[in-house]
Each structure stands twice: as C-alpha cells, then as structure tokens.
Scaffold this motif. Sequence first.
Motif, PDB file in Angstrom:
ATOM      1  N   VAL A  43      -4.030 -10.203  34.604  1.00 19.07           N
ATOM      2  CA  VAL A  43      -3.600 -10.677  33.294  1.00 19.07           C
ATOM      3  C   VAL A  43      -2.471 -11.673  33.500  1.00 19.07           C
ATOM      4  O   VAL A  43      -1.486 -11.381  34.179  1.00 19.07           O
ATOM      5  CB  VAL A  43      -3.125  -9.507  32.411  1.00 19.07           C
ATOM      6  CG1 VAL A  43      -2.653 -10.003  31.059  1.00 19.07           C
ATOM      7  CG2 VAL A  43      -4.248  -8.486  32.244  1.00 19.07           C
ATOM      8  N   GLU A  44      -2.623 -12.867  32.931  1.00 21.87           N
ATOM      9  CA  GLU A  44      -1.646 -13.935  33.132  1.00 21.87           C
ATOM     10  C   GLU A  44      -1.234 -14.540  31.800  1.00 21.87           C
ATOM     11  O   GLU A  44      -1.896 -14.356  30.781  1.00 21.87           O
ATOM     12  CB  GLU A  44      -2.241 -15.034  34.024  1.00 21.87           C
ATOM     13  CG  GLU A  44      -2.625 -14.603  35.430  1.00 21.87           C
ATOM     14  CD  GLU A  44      -1.439 -14.557  36.382  1.00 21.87           C
ATOM     15  OE1 GLU A  44      -0.304 -14.878  35.955  1.00 21.87           O
ATOM     16  OE2 GLU A  44      -1.655 -14.213  37.560  1.00 21.87           O
ATOM     17  N   GLY A  45      -0.134 -15.295  31.832  1.00 21.43           N
ATOM     18  CA  GLY A  45       0.303 -16.011  30.641  1.00 21.43           C
ATOM     19  C   GLY A  45       1.756 -16.393  30.732  1.00 21.43           C
ATOM     20  O   GLY A  45       2.510 -15.841  31.548  1.00 21.43           O
ATOM     21  N   PRO A  46       2.177 -17.348  29.919  1.00 18.14           N
ATOM     22  CA  PRO A  46       3.588 -17.731  29.889  1.00 18.14           C
ATOM     23  C   PRO A  46       4.444 -16.560  29.409  1.00 18.14           C
ATOM     24  O   PRO A  46       3.938 -15.593  28.832  1.00 18.14           O
ATOM     25  CB  PRO A  46       3.619 -18.890  28.870  1.00 18.14           C
ATOM     26  CG  PRO A  46       2.196 -19.314  28.698  1.00 18.14           C
ATOM     27  CD  PRO A  46       1.365 -18.108  28.973  1.00 18.14           C
ATOM     28  N   ASP A  47       5.735 -16.652  29.622  1.00 16.46           N
ATOM     29  CA  ASP A  47       6.639 -15.609  29.154  1.00 16.46           C
ATOM     30  C   ASP A  47       6.538 -15.471  27.639  1.00 16.46           C
ATOM     31  O   ASP A  47       6.501 -16.458  26.905  1.00 16.46           O
ATOM     32  CB  ASP A  47       8.079 -15.953  29.550  1.00 16.46           C
ATOM     33  CG  ASP A  47       8.290 -15.872  31.045  1.00 16.46           C
ATOM     34  OD1 ASP A  47       7.917 -14.844  31.628  1.00 16.46           O
ATOM     35  OD2 ASP A  47       8.824 -16.821  31.633  1.00 16.46           O
ATOM     36  N   GLY A  48       6.463 -14.216  27.183  1.00 20.73           N
ATOM     37  CA  GLY A  48       6.386 -13.956  25.756  1.00 20.73           C
ATOM     38  C   GLY A  48       4.982 -13.923  25.199  1.00 20.73           C
ATOM     39  O   GLY A  48       4.794 -13.829  23.982  1.00 20.73           O
TER      40      GLY A  48
END
Length: 210
Positions: A9-14
């Motif tokens: 699971v990935e993504g920018p902070d927040g």
Amino acid sequence: MQKGIFISVEGPDGAGKTSVITQLLPRLADYGKVVTTREPGGVPIAEKIREVILNPEHTGMDDKTELLLYIAARRQHLKERIEPALEAGNILLVDRFIDSSVAYQGFGRGLNPADIDWLNHFATDGLVPDLTLYFDIDVEEGLARIAQTRGHEVNRLDMESLGLHQRVREGYLSILNKQPDRLVKIDASQPLEQVVADAWSVIETRFFKD
C-alpha cells in the motif's frame, strides 16, 4: 512450498493508508491468515532504524544516508517478516515498500532512480508485490490531514517543504504510468467508506474471483 499473496500500500503523506488497511483486514481474513506490517519498521532492528530516520533532531541527515537506512531496514524486514509470511502462504499487507524509495528518495530528493532500483533489487532479491494499491491525494489536502490528526507530533519528513511532497506525488504517478499492471490508483480524497470499497473491489477482482 505455498506462496502467499503480497499486497503493498503506497501513497503520499496523509493519504489515509492506515485507516484503509484497518478496515480491509476483516474482509481479507475471510480468505486466509492475514499478516500486516510496515516500512520502515515491522521488526525490532528495522524499527530502530525507523527511529533514526524520522527523528526530527536529525535534520542534517544526508540524502544518500537516508536512502541507505531505508534499504537496510527493508532487508531486515524482508528476512524476518515478509519472506516467512509469504512462505507460510499468508496474505501479506505491507504499508510502504520499494516504491516509496523511488518516490521519496528518487523524485523527492533527486537521487538517481537507477541506483535506487539496484538497491531495492539488492535488498529484496528481486521480490515485487503481486499488487500495489496507490492511494492518491492532493498534497496540500494530505498534509492538512496530518496536521489535524497528529496534533503536535511531528517527524522529520513532516518538516519537509511542500515542493518535496509534490515531487513525491509526481514520482508515484510516474511509477503508476510505467507499471499499470501492478499499481492501481485509488482516489483517496473520497470518504473513507468509498476508498475502502474501491480498494476491496480491486483486491477481490485480482485474487478472489474466479
């Protein structure tokens, strides 16, 4: 030897990864034993490295030092947590993996992507997730969420410029464009219930539907 299912699971902070993972667990549990973990961290040695990386007092950390610490934590995590879970046939859900290094240290810090790819391959023996859910959100909205939920708790990466976080998002979108079979984009700006529903739809279609 039975091989498990590896989902990162990935993504920018927040982007809300942790909240989504929590709600996916009971659904996944209907299909087998579920193991959840995170990077950097997941095992004692890697958690110690995490403390060094995120310590807000370590503002003088060199970019290459940061990368190598992440890679070292990844290797230990792989040997102690990831490989045993997959060898046991578990469903493995990992909060961040190889793509984070490309997005943060490659696009964010400006380090050579080819070097990062080599180091990732070296640390993981070429292991790649079966599926990566990329939770996408506008950078300013994501940072506002962090400020609201964490209160006064701030780590070293929270102190970085808006520009770095924007480059990180651009990095993730670049990886998505290059590897559309592995990475699937989820709109993380939606209400949590819809984000979870979208994520589950992808997982169910990929692994649990005939």
